[in-house]
Scaffold this active site. Sequence first.
Site, PDB file in Angstrom:
ATOM      1  N   LYS A  50      32.075  33.569  52.402  1.00 59.50           N
ATOM      2  CA  LYS A  50      31.421  33.754  51.277  1.00 59.50           C
ATOM      3  C   LYS A  50      30.279  32.903  50.890  1.00 59.50           C
ATOM      4  O   LYS A  50      28.981  33.290  50.641  1.00 59.50           O
ATOM      5  CB  LYS A  50      32.527  33.544  49.770  1.00 59.50           C
ATOM      6  CG  LYS A  50      33.535  34.742  49.753  1.00 59.50           C
ATOM      7  CD  LYS A  50      34.419  34.308  48.845  1.00 59.50           C
ATOM      8  CE  LYS A  50      35.714  35.488  48.873  1.00 59.50           C
ATOM      9  NZ  LYS A  50      36.790  34.951  48.103  1.00 59.50           N
ATOM     10  N   ASP A 100      34.096  36.206  39.992  1.00 56.18           N
ATOM     11  CA  ASP A 100      35.305  37.233  40.448  1.00 56.18           C
ATOM     12  C   ASP A 100      35.762  38.151  39.192  1.00 56.18           C
ATOM     13  O   ASP A 100      36.364  39.159  39.697  1.00 56.18           O
ATOM     14  CB  ASP A 100      36.437  36.059  40.655  1.00 56.18           C
ATOM     15  CG  ASP A 100      36.542  36.020  42.193  1.00 56.18           C
ATOM     16  OD1 ASP A 100      35.965  36.658  42.839  1.00 56.18           O
ATOM     17  OD2 ASP A 100      37.268  34.856  42.560  1.00 56.18           O
ATOM     18  N   GLN A 157      39.243  30.036  44.818  1.00 55.40           N
ATOM     19  CA  GLN A 157      39.975  30.748  46.040  1.00 55.40           C
ATOM     20  C   GLN A 157      41.256  30.787  45.526  1.00 55.40           C
ATOM     21  O   GLN A 157      41.934  29.677  45.194  1.00 55.40           O
ATOM     22  CB  GLN A 157      39.629  30.242  47.278  1.00 55.40           C
ATOM     23  CG  GLN A 157      40.432  31.136  48.444  1.00 55.40           C
ATOM     24  CD  GLN A 157      39.573  32.540  48.508  1.00 55.40           C
ATOM     25  OE1 GLN A 157      38.672  32.691  48.288  1.00 55.40           O
ATOM     26  NE2 GLN A 157      40.530  33.621  48.981  1.00 55.40           N
TER      27      GLN A 157
END
Length: 305
Positions: free
Chosen positions: A53, A120, A97
């Site tokens: 990412k 997200d 994460q």
Amino acid sequence: MAEIIDGKKLGERIKEKIREQIPLLEKQYGRRPSLYVIIVGDDEGSMRYVNNKVNTANSLGMDARLITLKSNIYEKELINIIHVLNEDPLVDGIMVQLPLPSHINEDHVVDAIAKDKDVDGFNSLNVGSLWQGTHGIAPCTPKGVIQLIKTTGVPISGKFAVIVGRSNIVGKPVAKLLLDENATVAIAHTGTENLKAITSLADILVVAAGQEKLITADMVKPGAVVIDVGITRNAEGKVVGDVDFDAVKGIAGFITPVPGGVGPLTIAMLMKNTMECFLNHAEAHSDVSKLWATIIKARIGGHKQ
Ligand code: NAD
């Protein structure tokens, strides 16, 4: 024989559009979109994901940083770090994460991220916005699924869409985004009786269960669009999806491969969400900024919630 939807190519196209816009943004606003990725612990698989990412964002010209924290960090300390990033006007996107170590409550952490930086799209405020149809950030994988379906040219409106899987991060948001596109939607799950009777009616079948070969050829309507979100490693150590690809490609109209289908779109949508956060922050500054941000949003392709 089904047409194979090339997620890698589509993902590259989306990222290329973003890459082209970043120098213009830097010229206009004096800074680049910034993304902070937080990882707790040193799990090898998760580390690979976060590095991908961060490296992707940097390769597009963003300013992306990885914050690595010890696995024994207290929940409160982690939340304090998020609060500092929330307050920093030079930070556009924040993601943590998952999964987190078991002593940390993931909901508390995800909900600590400011709504306008939650790239997200997992925190309760953005989930609420998604379901209310108000402005918010939609999660990356579900957004990618919609892009993959759209690339087929098959209209979503009026179609019967079945989603296998009801998780908060994939199944449910995919259902809502398909509803927004005027599909008629059914969600199947482990409690569903006679899965085949339902999936075989689907014009659009999205599978996110994490079960190798859950969907066999006899469960698919001829000509259907089949999107395989699943990623598991099978007994031979091979990365596989939930659909029996070789058999189903003889029945479906369009199908995504695993790997090379949904995965590349997830990361492309993370980049797009970061851009959108940056542009929303920039828009807040002045009328000229607002106009400029609107132009760039149109260039990278806006998303209807
Ligand atoms: P999850 O375990 O949270 O949810 C799985 C869902 O599938 C559940 O709702 C369950 O009811 C349903 N399910 C499981 N077995 C079933 C069966 N036999 N019949 C009917 N329904 C069944 O998983 P998740 O987080 O939603 O992820 C699903 C899959 O997608 C996993 O393989 C995951 O690795 C993958 N994934 C891929 C990406 C990507 O970027 N490609 C992103 C997220 C998740």
